[in-house]
Design an enzyme around this catalytic site. Structure first.
Site, PDB file in Angstrom:
ATOM      1  N   PRO A  21      -5.022   1.423  18.387  1.00 23.73           N
ATOM      2  CA  PRO A  21      -4.635   0.856  17.087  1.00 23.73           C
ATOM      3  C   PRO A  21      -4.743   1.828  15.907  1.00 23.73           C
ATOM      4  O   PRO A  21      -4.413   1.473  14.785  1.00 23.73           O
ATOM      5  CB  PRO A  21      -5.575  -0.325  16.920  1.00 23.73           C
ATOM      6  CG  PRO A  21      -6.673  -0.111  17.872  1.00 23.73           C
ATOM      7  CD  PRO A  21      -6.157   0.739  18.971  1.00 23.73           C
TER       8      PRO A  21
ATOM      9  N   TYR B 274      -9.426   6.018   6.676  1.00 26.43           N
ATOM     10  CA  TYR B 274      -9.599   6.461   8.066  1.00 26.43           C
ATOM     11  C   TYR B 274     -10.626   7.595   8.044  1.00 26.43           C
ATOM     12  O   TYR B 274     -10.425   8.602   7.372  1.00 26.43           O
ATOM     13  CB  TYR B 274      -8.288   6.990   8.632  1.00 26.43           C
ATOM     14  CG  TYR B 274      -7.245   5.923   8.912  1.00 26.43           C
ATOM     15  CD1 TYR B 274      -6.370   5.486   7.919  1.00 26.43           C
ATOM     16  CD2 TYR B 274      -7.134   5.356  10.184  1.00 26.43           C
ATOM     17  CE1 TYR B 274      -5.418   4.507   8.186  1.00 26.43           C
ATOM     18  CE2 TYR B 274      -6.177   4.388  10.459  1.00 26.43           C
ATOM     19  CZ  TYR B 274      -5.329   3.960   9.458  1.00 26.43           C
ATOM     20  OH  TYR B 274      -4.393   2.992   9.725  1.00 26.43           O
TER      21      TYR B 274
ATOM     22  N   LYS C 216       0.383   0.804  15.152  1.00 26.10           N
ATOM     23  CA  LYS C 216       1.725   0.789  15.739  1.00 26.10           C
ATOM     24  C   LYS C 216       1.932  -0.333  16.755  1.00 26.10           C
ATOM     25  O   LYS C 216       3.049  -0.531  17.245  1.00 26.10           O
ATOM     26  CB  LYS C 216       2.024   2.136  16.415  1.00 26.10           C
ATOM     27  CG  LYS C 216       2.181   3.270  15.433  1.00 26.10           C
ATOM     28  CD  LYS C 216       3.437   3.118  14.576  1.00 26.10           C
ATOM     29  CE  LYS C 216       3.335   3.869  13.273  1.00 26.10           C
ATOM     30  NZ  LYS C 216       3.457   2.981  12.108  1.00 26.10           N
TER      31      LYS C 216
ATOM     32  N   TYR D  50       3.675   6.940   9.897  1.00 22.43           N
ATOM     33  CA  TYR D  50       2.790   5.818   9.585  1.00 22.43           C
ATOM     34  C   TYR D  50       3.578   4.646   8.985  1.00 22.43           C
ATOM     35  O   TYR D  50       3.373   3.490   9.365  1.00 22.43           O
ATOM     36  CB  TYR D  50       1.699   6.253   8.609  1.00 22.43           C
ATOM     37  CG  TYR D  50       0.579   5.229   8.474  1.00 22.43           C
ATOM     38  CD1 TYR D  50       0.645   4.213   7.517  1.00 22.43           C
ATOM     39  CD2 TYR D  50      -0.525   5.257   9.331  1.00 22.43           C
ATOM     40  CE1 TYR D  50      -0.356   3.268   7.406  1.00 22.43           C
ATOM     41  CE2 TYR D  50      -1.544   4.309   9.219  1.00 22.43           C
ATOM     42  CZ  TYR D  50      -1.442   3.324   8.255  1.00 22.43           C
ATOM     43  OH  TYR D  50      -2.434   2.372   8.158  1.00 22.43           O
TER      44      TYR D  50
ATOM     45  N   HIS E 114       0.848  -1.194   0.000  1.00 15.39           N
ATOM     46  CA  HIS E 114       0.000   0.000   0.000  1.00 15.39           C
ATOM     47  C   HIS E 114       0.885   1.246   0.000  1.00 15.39           C
ATOM     48  O   HIS E 114       1.637   1.476   0.940  1.00 15.39           O
ATOM     49  CB  HIS E 114      -0.909   0.016   1.235  1.00 15.39           C
ATOM     50  CG  HIS E 114      -2.118  -0.851   1.078  1.00 15.39           C
ATOM     51  ND1 HIS E 114      -3.323  -0.557   1.658  1.00 15.39           N
ATOM     52  CD2 HIS E 114      -2.305  -2.004   0.394  1.00 15.39           C
ATOM     53  CE1 HIS E 114      -4.210  -1.497   1.330  1.00 15.39           C
ATOM     54  NE2 HIS E 114      -3.612  -2.380   0.569  1.00 15.39           N
TER      55      HIS E 114
HETATM   56  P1  FAS Z   1       0.316 -10.534  22.449  1.00 18.73           P
HETATM   57  O1  FAS Z   1      -0.663 -10.074  23.497  1.00 18.73           O
HETATM   58  O2  FAS Z   1      -0.113 -10.652  21.035  1.00 18.73           O
HETATM   59  O3  FAS Z   1       0.878 -11.987  22.853  1.00 18.73           O
HETATM   60  C1  FAS Z   1       1.201 -12.293  24.204  1.00 18.73           C
HETATM   61  C2  FAS Z   1       1.099 -13.799  24.367  1.00 18.73           C
HETATM   62  O4  FAS Z   1       1.480 -14.121  25.706  1.00 18.73           O
HETATM   63  C3  FAS Z   1      -0.325 -14.304  24.170  1.00 18.73           C
HETATM   64  O5  FAS Z   1      -0.320 -15.396  23.275  1.00 18.73           O
HETATM   65  C4  FAS Z   1      -0.758 -14.728  25.583  1.00 18.73           C
HETATM   66  O6  FAS Z   1      -1.609 -15.862  25.551  1.00 18.73           O
HETATM   67  C5  FAS Z   1       0.571 -15.071  26.215  1.00 18.73           C
HETATM   68  N1  FAS Z   1       0.581 -14.944  27.677  1.00 18.73           N
HETATM   69  C6  FAS Z   1      -0.035 -14.023  28.443  1.00 18.73           C
HETATM   70  N2  FAS Z   1       0.243 -14.240  29.749  1.00 18.73           N
HETATM   71  C7  FAS Z   1       1.075 -15.327  29.802  1.00 18.73           C
HETATM   72  C8  FAS Z   1       1.710 -16.040  30.836  1.00 18.73           C
HETATM   73  N3  FAS Z   1       1.546 -15.687  32.108  1.00 18.73           N
HETATM   74  N4  FAS Z   1       2.472 -17.111  30.517  1.00 18.73           N
HETATM   75  C9  FAS Z   1       2.642 -17.474  29.218  1.00 18.73           C
HETATM   76  N5  FAS Z   1       2.063 -16.845  28.188  1.00 18.73           N
HETATM   77  C10 FAS Z   1       1.293 -15.781  28.479  1.00 18.73           C
HETATM   78  N6  FAS Z   1      -2.260  -3.658  16.698  1.00 18.73           N
HETATM   79  C11 FAS Z   1      -2.329  -3.088  15.482  1.00 18.73           C
HETATM   80  O7  FAS Z   1      -1.301  -2.641  14.967  1.00 18.73           O
HETATM   81  N7  FAS Z   1      -3.545  -2.993  14.817  1.00 18.73           N
HETATM   82  C12 FAS Z   1      -4.707  -3.496  15.360  1.00 18.73           C
HETATM   83  O8  FAS Z   1      -5.776  -3.400  14.758  1.00 18.73           O
HETATM   84  C13 FAS Z   1      -4.677  -4.111  16.624  1.00 18.73           C
HETATM   85  N8  FAS Z   1      -5.816  -4.623  17.194  1.00 18.73           N
HETATM   86  C14 FAS Z   1      -5.753  -5.177  18.457  1.00 18.73           C
HETATM   87  C15 FAS Z   1      -6.896  -5.707  19.096  1.00 18.73           C
HETATM   88  C16 FAS Z   1      -6.820  -6.249  20.390  1.00 18.73           C
HETATM   89  C17 FAS Z   1      -8.068  -6.803  21.064  1.00 18.73           C
HETATM   90  C18 FAS Z   1      -5.585  -6.277  21.067  1.00 18.73           C
HETATM   91  C19 FAS Z   1      -5.489  -6.845  22.484  1.00 18.73           C
HETATM   92  C20 FAS Z   1      -4.440  -5.772  20.451  1.00 18.73           C
HETATM   93  C21 FAS Z   1      -4.506  -5.220  19.141  1.00 18.73           C
HETATM   94  N9  FAS Z   1      -3.377  -4.724  18.486  1.00 18.73           N
HETATM   95  C22 FAS Z   1      -3.411  -4.154  17.266  1.00 18.73           C
HETATM   96  C23 FAS Z   1      -2.103  -4.782  19.100  1.00 18.73           C
HETATM   97  C24 FAS Z   1      -1.568  -6.168  18.864  1.00 18.73           C
HETATM   98  O9  FAS Z   1      -1.456  -6.410  17.500  1.00 18.73           O
HETATM   99  C25 FAS Z   1      -0.289  -6.256  19.632  1.00 18.73           C
HETATM  100  O10 FAS Z   1       0.524  -5.115  19.419  1.00 18.73           O
HETATM  101  C26 FAS Z   1       0.480  -7.500  19.313  1.00 18.73           C
HETATM  102  O11 FAS Z   1      -0.370  -8.593  19.510  1.00 18.73           O
HETATM  103  C27 FAS Z   1       1.699  -7.520  20.235  1.00 18.73           C
HETATM  104  O12 FAS Z   1       2.195  -8.786  20.220  1.00 18.73           O
HETATM  105  P2  FAS Z   1       2.813  -9.420  21.559  1.00 18.73           P
HETATM  106  O13 FAS Z   1       3.710  -8.428  22.193  1.00 18.73           O
HETATM  107  O14 FAS Z   1       3.334 -10.747  21.144  1.00 18.73           O
HETATM  108  O15 FAS Z   1       1.577  -9.585  22.576  1.00 18.73           O
HETATM  109  C1  PHB Z   2      -6.461  -3.654  10.526  1.00 16.21           C
HETATM  110  O1  PHB Z   2      -6.489  -3.947   9.311  1.00 16.21           O
HETATM  111  O2  PHB Z   2      -6.840  -4.451  11.418  1.00 16.21           O
HETATM  112  C2  PHB Z   2      -5.957  -2.295  10.936  1.00 16.21           C
HETATM  113  C3  PHB Z   2      -5.342  -1.501   9.992  1.00 16.21           C
HETATM  114  C4  PHB Z   2      -4.885  -0.249  10.368  1.00 16.21           C
HETATM  115  C5  PHB Z   2      -5.057   0.185  11.675  1.00 16.21           C
HETATM  116  C6  PHB Z   2      -5.673  -0.635  12.630  1.00 16.21           C
HETATM  117  C7  PHB Z   2      -6.128  -1.881  12.258  1.00 16.21           C
HETATM  118  O3  PHB Z   2      -4.628   1.415  12.028  1.00 16.21           O
END
Ligand code: FAS
Ligand code: PHB
Length: 389
Positions: A292, A200, A296, A384, A72
């Protein structure tokens, strides 16, 4: 059991770190609370910075991302009926890649399993002993049986609700937080995206985002109340509301369909300092959270992994502790810039309950300035697509 690097958390941070270490011959064990399939069932990020793409290539797991990811060169921003494009290629000299976090995590799991990666799933009661010593140990249970993982280093990749962050003594930790007065209701649908680039949208009814995963898998979000639950929103009501928040031209061509996933994410800015305590290193959501809006979250987890992987490589290959000693400083310098951009972009695009008429005028003026001013577009585009590591 013994390893060089104990990794708590089998999400994208932990897996990417484990795979990068493996490529350099450094042993790790990943401890995951849930199961591989549970982790893969979470629908999250969709936009990858080039830095993360490069790390995946360096880890030897970039093939599917290269063939299935979408380049993109820009994104659209709308305010009411007005819409304009930010040209990332022209303003920042590089694109972003649209490729779902689920697919990226799947690629990493497959690579680790293929290369004999060691995992422990269903771990419980995880705690770190001796984090501030030279011989840390991770103690945990599986099925009620206590196990010990002796290691040289511990990577806390266990997300916002993990245990690693609280291993750092409360008297040492400094936490910074902003909770937003709204959430994002997200829908995944097997429908063609409304536009080939992301939209957006700031509307008087609130924020909306039109994204995608492929030509027939779309990802949409609308700002919603924190008191909402997904059950409060029928598919019909969601589509109706989304159409009200994007310009009429796009609303008219929106293809709707049944949701195959519907969830609400709360929005928060959060940072823990420091990101290191002795031989424990926090990585990704374990250390910081962003709204989100600026895509980032996953991408800042990737830069943490970059700094930590290189620090550990430097230690094992050169017996040099410079990278380890400077990990927290280096990671936080980039984390805070991602926090700022995510907060700024969220402030620009959402409607806040307490906004005055003056506040709304300021928001409109900022959108107009971004539309009309090259320097403003360069600043937005550079953040971005991802600031340098
Ligand atoms: P994660 O939370 O992905 O992974 C942590 C892992 O540790 C999980 O698998 C969990 O089960 C495990 N864990 C937890 N406690 C533990 C313990 N005590 N022992 C062992 N394992 C344990 N980012 C974007 O850029 N765009 C988005 O649209 C977006 N949407 C999101 C929506 C939601 C609901 C959430 C919560 C986050 C979102 N994010 C988004 C951010 C997301 O993408 C995170 O930045 C990304 O998952 C970060 O990855 P990790 O640091 O690996 O953490
Ligand atoms: C997504 O595709 O899930 C997405 C893309 C851009 C964002 C947040 C989420 O800023």
């Amino acid at each position: 059991m013994r390893t060089q690097v104990a990794i708590i958390g089998g999400g994208p941070s932990g897996l990417l770190l484990s795979q990068l270490l493996h490529v350099r011959g450094i042993d790790s064990v990943v401890l995951e609370r849930k199961t591989r399939d549970y982790v893969l069932g979470r629908i999250r990020a969709g936009v990858l910075e080039q830095g993360l793409v490069d790390l995946m290539q360096e880890a030897g797991v970039g093939a599917r991302m290269t063939s299935h990811g979408y380049v993109h060169d820009g994104a659209l921003i709308s305010h009411g009926e007005e819409i304009f494009r930010i040209d990332f290629a022209r303003r920042a000299g590089k694109p972003v890649i649209v490729y779902g976090q689920t697919e990226l995590t799947r690629d990493l799991y497959e690579a680790r399993e293929k290369s004999g990666g060691r995992f422990e799933f269903h771990v419980e009661k995880v705690r770190v002993e001796g984090a501030d010593s030279e011989t840390p140990t991770v103690i945990y249970e599986v099925g009620g049986e206590e196990r010990r993982l002796d290691c040289d280093f511990v990577a806390g990749c266990d997300g916002f609700h993990g245990v690693s962050r609280n291993t750092i003594p409360a008297g040492v930790r400094r936490e910074y937080e902003k909770v937003y007065p709204f959430g994002w209701l997200g829908v995944l649908s097997e429908t063609p995206p409304v536009n080939h680039e992301l939209i957006y949208a700031n509307s008087e009814r609130g924020f909306a985002l039109c994204s995608m995963r492929n030509e027939n898998l779309s990802r949409y979000y609308i700002q919603c109340s924190l008191s909402d639950s997904p059950a409060d929103w029928t598919d019909h009501n969601f589509w109706d509301e989304l159409k009200r928040r994007i310009p009429a031209e796009q609303a008219e061509r929106l293809v709707t369909g049944p949701s195959i996933e519907k969830s609400i994410a709360p929005l928060r800015s959060f940072v823990t300092e420091p990101m290191r305590w002795g031989r424990l290193f926090l990585c990704g959501d374990a250390a910081h959270i962003v709204p989100p809006t600026g895509a980032k979250g996953l991408n800042t987890a990737a830069s943490d992994v970059h700094y930590l992987y290189n620090a550990l490589r430097q230690f094992y290959e050169e017996r040099d502790e410079e990278g380890i000693d400077r990990y927290s400083e280096r990671a936080l310098a980039r984390v805070w810039k991602a926090e700022r951009f995510s907060w700024w972009f969220s402030s620009l695009m959402h409607r806040y309950p307490d906004q005055s008429e003056f506040d709304l005028k300021m928001q409109r003026a900022e959108v107009d300035f971004l539309r009309d001013n090259e320097a403003a577009q360069v600043a937005m585009a550079q953040n971005y697509v991802g600031l340098p590591y």
